[in-house]
Scaffold this active site. Sequence first.
Site, PDB file in Angstrom:
ATOM      1  N   THR A   1      29.775  43.020  40.427  1.00  0.00           N
ATOM      2  CA  THR A   1      29.764  44.134  41.633  1.00  0.00           C
ATOM      3  C   THR A   1      31.249  43.770  42.018  1.00  0.00           C
ATOM      4  O   THR A   1      31.861  42.738  41.803  1.00  0.00           O
ATOM      5  CB  THR A   1      28.622  43.784  42.706  1.00  0.00           C
ATOM      6  OG1 THR A   1      29.036  42.515  42.951  1.00  0.00           O
ATOM      7  CG2 THR A   1      27.279  43.891  42.081  1.00  0.00           C
TER       8      THR A   1
ATOM      9  N   HIS B   1      31.989  42.602  44.897  1.00  0.00           N
ATOM     10  CA  HIS B   1      31.924  41.553  45.891  1.00  0.00           C
ATOM     11  C   HIS B   1      33.101  40.569  45.757  1.00  0.00           C
ATOM     12  O   HIS B   1      33.669  40.267  46.663  1.00  0.00           O
ATOM     13  CB  HIS B   1      30.559  40.957  45.841  1.00  0.00           C
ATOM     14  CG  HIS B   1      30.391  39.985  46.895  1.00  0.00           C
ATOM     15  ND1 HIS B   1      30.503  38.349  46.560  1.00  0.00           N
ATOM     16  CD2 HIS B   1      30.171  39.816  48.136  1.00  0.00           C
ATOM     17  CE1 HIS B   1      30.248  37.833  47.660  1.00  0.00           C
ATOM     18  NE2 HIS B   1      29.759  38.635  48.711  1.00  0.00           N
TER      19      HIS B   1
ATOM     20  N   PHE C   1      34.674  32.799  51.872  1.00  0.00           N
ATOM     21  CA  PHE C   1      34.812  33.692  53.022  1.00  0.00           C
ATOM     22  C   PHE C   1      34.912  32.838  54.260  1.00  0.00           C
ATOM     23  O   PHE C   1      35.638  33.225  55.389  1.00  0.00           O
ATOM     24  CB  PHE C   1      33.653  34.876  53.021  1.00  0.00           C
ATOM     25  CG  PHE C   1      33.980  35.845  54.064  1.00  0.00           C
ATOM     26  CD1 PHE C   1      34.787  36.892  53.698  1.00  0.00           C
ATOM     27  CD2 PHE C   1      33.444  35.782  55.171  1.00  0.00           C
ATOM     28  CE1 PHE C   1      35.191  38.177  54.430  1.00  0.00           C
ATOM     29  CE2 PHE C   1      33.874  37.174  56.179  1.00  0.00           C
ATOM     30  CZ  PHE C   1      34.795  38.141  55.603  1.00  0.00           C
TER      31      PHE C   1
END
Length: 154
Positions: free
Chosen positions: A87, A89, A58
């Site tokens: 998840t 994510h 990120f």
Amino acid sequence: MKTIEGNLQLKGNEKIAIIASRFNHLITDRLVEGAKDAFLRNGGKEENIELILVPGAFELPFGLKRAIKTGKYDGIVCVGAVIRGATPHFDYVAAEATKGIANTTLQADIPVTFGLLTTDTIEQAIERAGTKAGNKGFEAMLGLIEMINLYKEL
């Protein structure tokens, strides 16, 4: 018709940055080594490589933006690994890192290449970091070398 394209031979004075995420470092370390290997094999010098480490994928776009602003580099390779988990994510990080790198690249006046792995499994990441499927860091650096030379021709 005239064809303009880059080649894979460096002059030896090109300065490059490899921006790598530390997260999944067992994978990204191999991508960095692959990128470094490609640079050296094609005429680059080790003292002209700077490794910039960011926490995760990120953060790659911000590291890229800051590195471009320094004006020190002829080109930059971004490498990292985002591996799907249980998840959502993965989806957010992979999409935003990719979009951030792409947007920053379009604003840059130097070549930037993309060596961010987005895989479903750790096995797929390992394969793409130097085993069965080659080394995507090496491939990203080859693309960068070609683009550095193409940039000089345009």
